[in-house]
Write a protein that holds these residues in place. Sequence first.
Motif, PDB file in Angstrom:
ATOM      1  N   SER A  59       0.809  -1.222   0.000  1.00 17.22           N
ATOM      2  CA  SER A  59       0.000   0.000   0.000  1.00 17.22           C
ATOM      3  C   SER A  59       0.843   1.274   0.000  1.00 17.22           C
ATOM      4  CB  SER A  59      -0.972  -0.004   1.182  1.00 17.22           C
ATOM      5  OG  SER A  59      -0.280  -0.180   2.399  1.00 17.22           O
ATOM      6  N   GLY A  60       2.168   1.155  -0.129  1.00 16.56           N
ATOM      7  CA  GLY A  60       2.993   2.274  -0.540  1.00 16.56           C
ATOM      8  C   GLY A  60       3.521   3.214   0.515  1.00 16.56           C
ATOM      9  N   LEU A  83      -2.235  -1.962  -4.834  1.00 16.53           N
ATOM     10  CA  LEU A  83      -1.911  -0.748  -5.571  1.00 16.53           C
ATOM     11  C   LEU A  83      -3.056   0.253  -5.543  1.00 16.53           C
ATOM     12  CD1 LEU A  83      -0.032  -2.269  -8.632  1.00 16.53           C
ATOM     13  CD2 LEU A  83       0.959  -1.063  -6.684  1.00 16.53           C
ATOM     14  N   LYS A  87      -2.610   4.055  -4.426  1.00 16.88           N
ATOM     15  CA  LYS A  87      -3.024   5.186  -5.261  1.00 16.88           C
ATOM     16  C   LYS A  87      -4.019   6.076  -4.529  1.00 16.88           C
ATOM     17  CE  LYS A  87      -2.242   2.823  -9.661  1.00 16.88           C
ATOM     18  NZ  LYS A  87      -2.867   2.198 -10.853  1.00 16.88           N
ATOM     19  N   ASP A  88      -4.917   5.452  -3.781  1.00 18.12           N
ATOM     20  CA  ASP A  88      -5.916   6.229  -3.064  1.00 18.12           C
ATOM     21  C   ASP A  88      -5.283   7.147  -2.031  1.00 18.12           C
ATOM     22  OD1 ASP A  88      -8.780   6.738  -2.310  1.00 18.12           O
ATOM     23  OD2 ASP A  88      -8.098   5.874  -0.418  1.00 18.12           O
ATOM     24  N   ARG A  89      -4.233   6.671  -1.374  1.00 23.38           N
ATOM     25  CA  ARG A  89      -3.619   7.462  -0.309  1.00 23.38           C
ATOM     26  C   ARG A  89      -2.476   8.339  -0.796  1.00 23.38           C
ATOM     27  NH1 ARG A  89      -2.190   5.242   5.736  1.00 23.38           N
ATOM     28  NH2 ARG A  89      -1.293   7.171   6.573  1.00 23.38           N
ATOM     29  N   TRP A  90      -1.680   7.829  -1.757  1.00 25.69           N
ATOM     30  CA  TRP A  90      -0.445   8.519  -2.119  1.00 25.69           C
ATOM     31  C   TRP A  90      -0.394   8.971  -3.572  1.00 25.69           C
ATOM     32  CZ3 TRP A  90       1.376   9.242   2.470  1.00 25.69           C
ATOM     33  CH2 TRP A  90       1.330   8.231   3.436  1.00 25.69           C
ATOM     34  N   GLY A  91      -1.448   8.776  -4.316  1.00 26.30           N
ATOM     35  CA  GLY A  91      -1.421   9.041  -5.745  1.00 26.30           C
ATOM     36  C   GLY A  91      -1.167  10.484  -6.125  1.00 26.30           C
ATOM     37  N   TYR A  92      -1.323  11.405  -5.172  1.00 24.40           N
ATOM     38  CA  TYR A  92      -1.098  12.820  -5.462  1.00 24.40           C
ATOM     39  C   TYR A  92       0.381  13.186  -5.513  1.00 24.40           C
ATOM     40  CZ  TYR A  92       0.051  13.226  -0.515  1.00 24.40           C
ATOM     41  OH  TYR A  92       0.636  13.071   0.710  1.00 24.40           O
ATOM     42  N   GLN A  97       5.634   6.569  -8.436  1.00 21.96           N
ATOM     43  CA  GLN A  97       5.131   5.828  -9.605  1.00 21.96           C
ATOM     44  C   GLN A  97       4.840   4.394  -9.191  1.00 21.96           C
ATOM     45  OE1 GLN A  97       7.772   6.027 -13.003  1.00 21.96           O
ATOM     46  NE2 GLN A  97       6.948   4.150 -13.899  1.00 21.96           N
ATOM     47  N   LEU A  98       3.675   3.890  -9.545  1.00 21.00           N
ATOM     48  CA  LEU A  98       3.251   2.543  -9.173  1.00 21.00           C
ATOM     49  C   LEU A  98       3.058   1.699 -10.427  1.00 21.00           C
ATOM     50  CD1 LEU A  98       0.599   3.601  -6.522  1.00 21.00           C
ATOM     51  CD2 LEU A  98       2.875   2.670  -6.028  1.00 21.00           C
TER      52      LEU A  98
END
Length: 220
Positions: A59-60, A83, A87-92, A97-98
Amino acid sequence: MTDTLAWDVYAKDSIQRRQTNAAGEATWFNWTQYPDHGPGAEVLGIGPGSMTLDLGCGSGGNLAHLASLGARAIGVDVSAAQLALAKDRWGYMPRLQLEHVEAVAYLAQTDLEFDAVFSVFGAAWFTDPNELLPLLHKRLRPGGVFAFSHRPAIDGCYGCQAAHINRSEDQHPLVVKRWDYETERWVEILAEHGFTATAAVLPAPPGDRTVGTLLVRTEP
């Protein structure tokens, strides 16, 4: 049943990282299975502009911390569910890059070179080192660091082991493979693939916990 399904199931039941740590920080690096414990990103020796790669980023959270330090932070994972959480938490974050791809496949297809490659209870634990390490060595820049952590091996249970991911009570657990070795054996395996490494078991924090964390780091 594939490993992808197993890790998607695992993602649904895994406890996600808190919004802040004990110091009130929104991002941080944690090598162990315990919150606010053990060393941090300094193990990797990176700075702004460094190229970093997380093998099995989940979850990054660790990846996001490196991005916050100014590194280019690329994470790969076989689980679309993991993923999606990342993306939901850190996608900003612009430097994060994931990639939805298995670690060996990514290393085989990329032409990027990295200052630091890491895996925290991730793909370095769940991938045959004889497949992973030769490809990783090619993608690590001279002087770069490869480091990984996972639970220490159970005494007498070394090499490829079966790990179980539970589902509902009326379904059989899903099985994935992991590679468990003692600290000395990890150092030997890495040396066989051109790495100079150190390995140690970090003790668990004080209290009722007894299981430490194996941390392996290759030297520049």
